[in-house]
Structures are given as C-alpha cells and as structure tokens.
Scaffold this active site. Structure first.
Site, mmCIF file in Angstrom:
data_model
loop_
_atom_site.group_PDB
_atom_site.id
_atom_site.type_symbol
_atom_site.label_atom_id
_atom_site.label_comp_id
_atom_site.label_asym_id
_atom_site.label_seq_id
_atom_site.Cartn_x
_atom_site.Cartn_y
_atom_site.Cartn_z
ATOM 1 N N ASP A 278 6.389 -3.780 7.727
ATOM 2 C CA ASP A 278 7.632 -4.547 7.602
ATOM 3 C C ASP A 278 7.496 -5.977 8.123
ATOM 4 O OD1 ASP A 278 7.314 -4.074 10.244
ATOM 5 O OD2 ASP A 278 9.326 -3.285 10.592
ATOM 6 N N ASN A 279 6.295 -6.428 8.352
ATOM 7 C CA ASN A 279 6.177 -7.828 8.788
ATOM 8 C C ASN A 279 4.933 -8.459 8.198
ATOM 9 O OD1 ASN A 279 3.960 -7.888 11.112
ATOM 10 N ND2 ASN A 279 5.134 -6.004 11.287
ATOM 11 N N ALA B 79 1.349 -8.401 10.091
ATOM 12 C CA ALA B 79 0.560 -7.174 9.987
ATOM 13 C C ALA B 79 0.047 -6.987 8.557
ATOM 14 C CB ALA B 79 1.399 -5.976 10.412
ATOM 15 N N ARG B 80 0.866 -7.367 7.589
ATOM 16 C CA ARG B 80 0.454 -7.203 6.194
ATOM 17 C C ARG B 80 -0.716 -8.113 5.865
ATOM 18 N NH1 ARG B 80 6.130 -7.218 3.063
ATOM 19 N NH2 ARG B 80 4.885 -6.567 1.286
ATOM 20 N N CYS C 230 -5.617 -11.250 -4.010
ATOM 21 C CA CYS C 230 -5.295 -10.479 -2.813
ATOM 22 C C CYS C 230 -3.847 -10.769 -2.430
ATOM 23 C CB CYS C 230 -6.264 -10.782 -1.673
ATOM 24 S SG CYS C 230 -5.896 -12.259 -0.731
ATOM 25 N N CYS D 57 -3.316 -14.470 -1.891
ATOM 26 C CA CYS D 57 -3.657 -15.493 -2.893
ATOM 27 C C CYS D 57 -2.435 -16.318 -3.266
ATOM 28 C CB CYS D 57 -4.233 -14.838 -4.138
ATOM 29 S SG CYS D 57 -5.990 -14.482 -4.002
ATOM 30 N N CYS E 91 16.077 -27.487 19.754
ATOM 31 C CA CYS E 91 17.166 -28.271 20.351
ATOM 32 C C CYS E 91 18.522 -27.743 19.896
ATOM 33 C CB CYS E 91 17.025 -29.746 19.990
ATOM 34 S SG CYS E 91 15.634 -30.482 20.827
ATOM 35 N N CYS F 121 -8.065 -19.277 -1.903
ATOM 36 C CA CYS F 121 -7.316 -18.409 -0.990
ATOM 37 C C CYS F 121 -7.983 -18.351 0.385
ATOM 38 C CB CYS F 121 -7.212 -17.002 -1.580
ATOM 39 S SG CYS F 121 -6.499 -15.807 -0.458
ATOM 40 N N CYS G 25 -9.376 -14.335 0.689
ATOM 41 C CA CYS G 25 -10.430 -13.783 -0.149
ATOM 42 C C CYS G 25 -11.269 -14.877 -0.803
ATOM 43 C CB CYS G 25 -9.855 -12.830 -1.196
ATOM 44 S SG CYS G 25 -8.939 -13.643 -2.499
#
Ligand SMILES: Nc1ncnc2c1ncn2[C@@H]1O[C@H](COP(=O)(O)OP(=O)(O)OP(=O)(O)O)[C@@H](O)[C@H]1O
Ligand SMILES: [Zn+2]
Length: 591
Positions: A51-52, A55-56, A92, A95, A107, A388, A391
């Site tokens: 979900d983030n 991590a993906r 990927c 990409c 601020c 990319c 990859c």
C-alpha cells in the site's frame, strides 16, 4: 510492524500447477536485508499487494535484479490496476514515473494553516512524532512552534530575529527539544499540561504578535486551559461512569464514544491531556519509538484532539474522530467488487506466467466509468524504458542551490522519499556517505554529523554545480549517477522543496498534484484516459451487461475460472474494508 505474506507456489510443469501449495508467512518489513535479491530468487513469481510507493519500488528493484516476474496491483475506490513486469521484456513498475507524494509547505503547517488537513498533518507528522517518536529522527521540522514568526523562511537560512521568539539556532533548537521532552520525575499530567500550554497557548500568542504575518488574515487565538478546564486538569479527566482508560483508548472513559461527533474545545483538551498521560503511564516502553499508526486508537485520539485544538486556534472547521482518522491514515474507502476484480486479475496474470505464456500477459486498468460499456482496459505491457532508474541506465539531474541544500535533505527527501532508495551509499571524488547495519558507531556518528551541512561544504570539496554524485544501494542492487546543477534561486512554485529532480523522477508540477499513485489510484487515473482511447469497441451481450473481460483474456479467464464474465460489477460498496493511500502521501516541504 508491517507484514507481508509471501506465498510460495510451486509449479510442477510449464502447463500444470500443483493443487497443493505450501505457504510461509513472514511478518517483517520487506525492506529488511534478509529479503534481499537472494531471497527473492527463490520464488517463481511475486504478487505485490503493498500500500505504499516506497515498498513497491523496493520490491520492483529486487524483482528486476533477481529477474523474477512481478505482478503489481493496486486499488483505490472504484479504480484498480494489475500490471505485469518481466526483466528485459516489459517495462518495470518504475519505467513510468509515479507522481510524488502530496506535500505541504512546512511554514503553512507551522504558522499559517488554513485547511483541516494542515491541522491533521501538523498533529500527526510534527507533534505526535516530536512527543512520542524517535529523538534521533527529530529535526527542526518536528518541532512545532520552533520557527513560529519566521514564516517564509527557507531551508538552510537562519531565521532573522522577529521579536516573537522564533529562532532556528542550535541553541534554541536544543531548548525547544528540552521543552518538548519529559523532565526527570515530571508527572505525566504535568507534562501533558506543559505541552498543551506550549503548543496551543504560548506558541500561538507569540505567533499572533507577529503582525506582518497577519496582514491578510486573522491572527490565531490562543487557548487557555484554565478557561477550558476551570475545575483543573486532574478533575476534568475523572472517568465518566465505570469506564477506565485503557492503554489503547481514553475516549470512552471520558464519555466520548461517538466517533462521528465533533468535540468541543473542552473535550479536545481533555482527550489531548488524557492521551498523552496514557502513553506515558500505560505504554512507557513505546514512547520514543512510536510512529503514527492509524490502527492505534490512542494515536488517532491524540491526533484528533491535537488537530481539533489547532483548528480552534486558527478558526478552521474541526473533524470528528472518524474523519480525522481517515485523513491521518490516508484512508479511502474500498469497494469490495474492485478488490475482487483486481484479485481475480492478479491470479489470471500469475497463471499466465506460471504456464509459460508471456505473450498473453496484460496490464489491466479498471476504470471508474465504463468506457464504451467496458470496465477493464487490458494492454500488452510496454517495452522497458532505457532511461528508467530501476531497470535501465538513468542519469538524474538535481537542480538546487548547493549552498543551502543540506546533505540531510538530499538523503531523506531526494534519495529516500523521491527515489525510494533504501540504504544509500554515496561517493563523489573524496566525499563518501554511507548507511547500513555494518557500520561502526563512530562511523555512524561521523556520517550523521555531515547531514546538517550544505552539500557544497561537504568533505572532499563538496558537491558543486557540475559534480557527479554516484548513488548506489546494495539492498536494491541499484546504481545511478546524479548530476548536480547549481541554481541560486529556484522559484517556489517550481520547486516547493528547494530542489528539482530531472530524469526518471516525478516532474516538478506533479509534486503539486494530489497523488494517489501508491495505492494505484494515481496510476489508474493517469492511464484511464489513455486506456479509454486505446480500448477497442466491444460487444454488449444480450442482457446489456458490461463486458468486463476482453478478447485474449476472456479466453484465458473462461478456461481458468470456468465462470461467465461478470455483469454490472463495481456498484456495491464494501464497508468493512478500507484501502489505504501511500502512508507517506502527506509529507512536508520547506517553503
Ligand atoms: N515495507 C513493507 N514490508 C512488508 N509489508 C508491507 C510494507 N509496506 C506495506 N506492507 C503491507 O502491505 C499491506 C497493504 O495492505 P492493505 O492496503 O490492505 O493495508 P492494511 O493495513 O492491511 O489494511 P487497511 O489499510 O485496509 O486497514 C499491509 O499488510 C502492509 O502491512
Ligand atoms: Zn524500468
């Protein structure tokens, strides 16, 4: 603790799949060293359900390095997507650069909030982490009120004396840090009262006195605890009825059990004091290492209360606990049928990979509105992009003022937040910066001491305009060069964070957009229009039902699922399940 289920399905032969599967669950952060390339190589396929974005991207880099096929997926409300990534054969996950997380100028958060979200993000990212998070991660960003009165200050600049007590000197930072820390022997309630008075009374009084900030809007109004709780804090926190405060919640015991109710200033003050006390009295071991977790009710209660008090200061509408939780946790309500469709598509693509049919692979986007009565837009995966970062062989350019951009910002914002680098190793001439478990304590200290320095002042001649910084990350098998371009003044609209990244990175204008990329929504939205153009005319069956699956996939799906294609899907809401946007979606930028 994050968890991810890694399912090891063994294919017996190219065209068959064993009916028995052995499942091993690993409850850990996928970014840990133990889940490196060698670990990933042990699998035939990776199905991502993260979900983030961070991590993906990490798993994508591992999948590319290990040459293991990756089936990526995401849903956000009615939108969803499944994409397939094979090293050297398809693009990927990275990409196509994803939009960067939504950012809020520091601020604005600190001095001039004008929206409910500013108050929620302030309560969560500044106050919560300052009071309960790790002290070594506390920066001046985490110190609420530290620079009140110095609106408009830029990173790296010393704030000018403003007569309002705002300052950015090391000494003042230390004092601020001390004022926010619990003192030896200090009872939790005294501490909670002191923090309340600092955050919602004194800082606001000081800021309100800086007239130049309030020429176009009304100054904030301080809250006084003696007026809100005339009977005294201890008496105001007496439990209502039989309920007792628990380590995970104080609301019920204060008689506030309706999550949809908006609290009065008095109730918000009670919850604020009680939740601070609960952390120190009932969960002392966690204090100092907490990060906001939307599933920690006490954290949500604290953030709702702090955010409401801040809203009362600034005359901004307050949020109920339910709404504040949604905003703080980046929750968007999931649609059960979306998740079901996407899960099905993940399985379909996985089967094609395991069956050795790469030419049948499709990346599919689930549209919110049927396009030509078709919900799904399947496309052949595109070819890898040579430029990319993950990859290909990208060279990025970083435009910034090298005399004000600090190494800390380069590492935490440019490399970690924008480029999802996990464990950076940097070299440029004689300059070297390293992180990781294998370092000695004195090395860690020496590298940390460099973080506040401007990049032009780093050892070995520093990073100047024209320098080429070599960046690598062994944990992701990632290596790329970054060309540093010095630019004295970057327009704020173009570079709200004080730098511009060019190359395989989000475009500056995307920084301003609401980003939904991590959960898939951003990507789905971007592709939706494209797919609507690409999606071929389709057949409507006799019942007028929407054709969910098209052409090649229809055949595979029929064969594998033995089911008729769905009709009228996507209309039911799944109240029990929520989808979450990127945890880091709301971030803070310096302005
Ligand atoms: N770095 C990571 N390492 C391992 N797992 C991760 C990491 N980041 C996210 N995850 C996992 O990705 C999953 C995402 O699933 P989902 O979007 O359903 O969120 P959830 O927290 O399980 O549920 P919800 O958000 O609906 O309450 C979670 O199980 C989360 O723990
Ligand atoms: Zn790529």
């Amino acid at each position: 603790m994050c968890t991810e289920l890694i399912i090891n399905v063994t294919a017996s032969a190219p065209r068959g799949i064993k009916t028995n599967a052995s499942i091993t669950a690993h409850h850990a952060n996928v970014k840990e060293a133990q889940f490196g390339v060698d670990f990933i190589k042990g699998f035939s396929i990776i199905l991502n359900g993260l979900d983030n974005l961070e991590a993906r991207r990490h798993v994508n880099r591992l999948a590319m390095a290990a040459e293991v096929p990756l089936v990526e997926s995401g849903t956000a409300g009615y939108l969803g997507q499944v994409t397939v990534h094979l090293k050297n054969r398809t693009e990927c996950f990275e990409c196509t650069p994803k939009s960067a997380p939504k950012t809020y100028p520091i601020c604005t958060l600190r001095n001039t909030p004008d929206k409910p979200i500013h108050c929620v993000v302030w309560a969560k990212d500044l106050l919560f982490s300052r009071l309960f998070g790790r002290s070594d991660e506390v920066t001046d960003l985490d110190d609420p009120g530290a620079n009140e009165g110095s609106a408009g200050q830029k990173e790296g600049q010393q704030s000018t004396s403003n007569g309002a007590g705002g300052s950015d000197t090391t000494q003042d930072k230390d004092q601020n840090a001390d004022q926010k820390s619990v003192r030896e022997g200090e009872p939790p309630l005294d501490y909670a009262v002191r923090i309340f008075q600092r955050a919602f009374t004194q800082d606001i009084e000081r800021l309100a006195a800086v007239q130049t900030v309030w020429t176009k809007r009304a100054p904030p109004k301080p809250l006084y605890l003696s007026q809100l709780l005339p009977e005294g804090p201890a008496a105001a926190l007496q439990p209502v009825g039989q309920a007792q405060a628990t380590p995970t919640s104080v609301c019920k015991c204060l008689g506030l059990s309706n999550p949809n109710e908006k609290w009065s200033p008095r109730d918000a003050a009670r919850v604020f004091l009680a939740s601070v006390c609960a952390y120190f009295e009932k969960r002392p071991a966690e204090v100092g290492s907490l990060t906001f977790d939307k599933d920690d009710d006490l954290a949500v209660e604290f953030v709702t209360a702090a955010s409401a008090l801040r809203s009362f200061n600034y005359d901004i509408p307050t949020q109920s606990l339910f709404d504040a939780k949604g905003m703080a946790g980046n929750i968007i309500h999931a649609i059960a049928t979306t998740n079901a469709i996407i899960s099905g598509l993940i399985v379909i693509e996985a089967i094609k990979i395991l069956a050795g049919a790469p030419s049948a692979l499709r990346s599919t986007y689930l549209n919110e509105q049927p396009s030509s009565k078709r919900l799904l837009g399947p496309n052949k995966p595109e070819a890898p992009k040579p430029e990319c970062l993950a990859c290909g062989t990208a060279t990025l350019t970083l435009r910034a003022n090298v005399h004000t951009l600090t190494l800390g910002t380069l590492v935490s914002q440019v490399l970690k937040r924008h480029l999802a680098v996990n464990v950076p190793f940097l070299t440029c001439g004689d300059f070297m910066y390293e992180e990781g478990d294998g370092l000695e304590e004195d090395e860690v200290a020496s590298y940390r001491s460099m973080l506040p320095r401007a990049i032009s002042k780093l050892p070995g001649g520093g990073l100047q305009g024209g320098s080429i910084l070599n960046v690598s990350d062994e944990s992701q098998h990632l290596k790329f060069d970054m060309i540093i371009q010095h630019q004295e003044d970057l327009p704020e609209e173009e570079a709200p964070e004080g730098f511009i990244l060019e190359g395989s990175a989000p475009k500056p204008q995307e920084l301003r957009q609401q980003s939904l990329a991590a959960s898939g929504e951003g990507v789905a939205q971007e592709k939706q229009q494209e797919d609507q153009r690409k999606t071929p005319a389709h057949k409507v069956d006799a019942s007028g039902a929407v054709d969910l699956i098209s052409d090649g996939e229809e055949e595979v799906a029929r064969r594998q699922q033995g089911s008729k294609r769905g009709a009228g899907a996507g209309n039911e809401e799944g109240p029990s399940k929520r989808a979450r946007r990127d945890q880091t979606e709301e971030a803070i930028v310096l302005d």
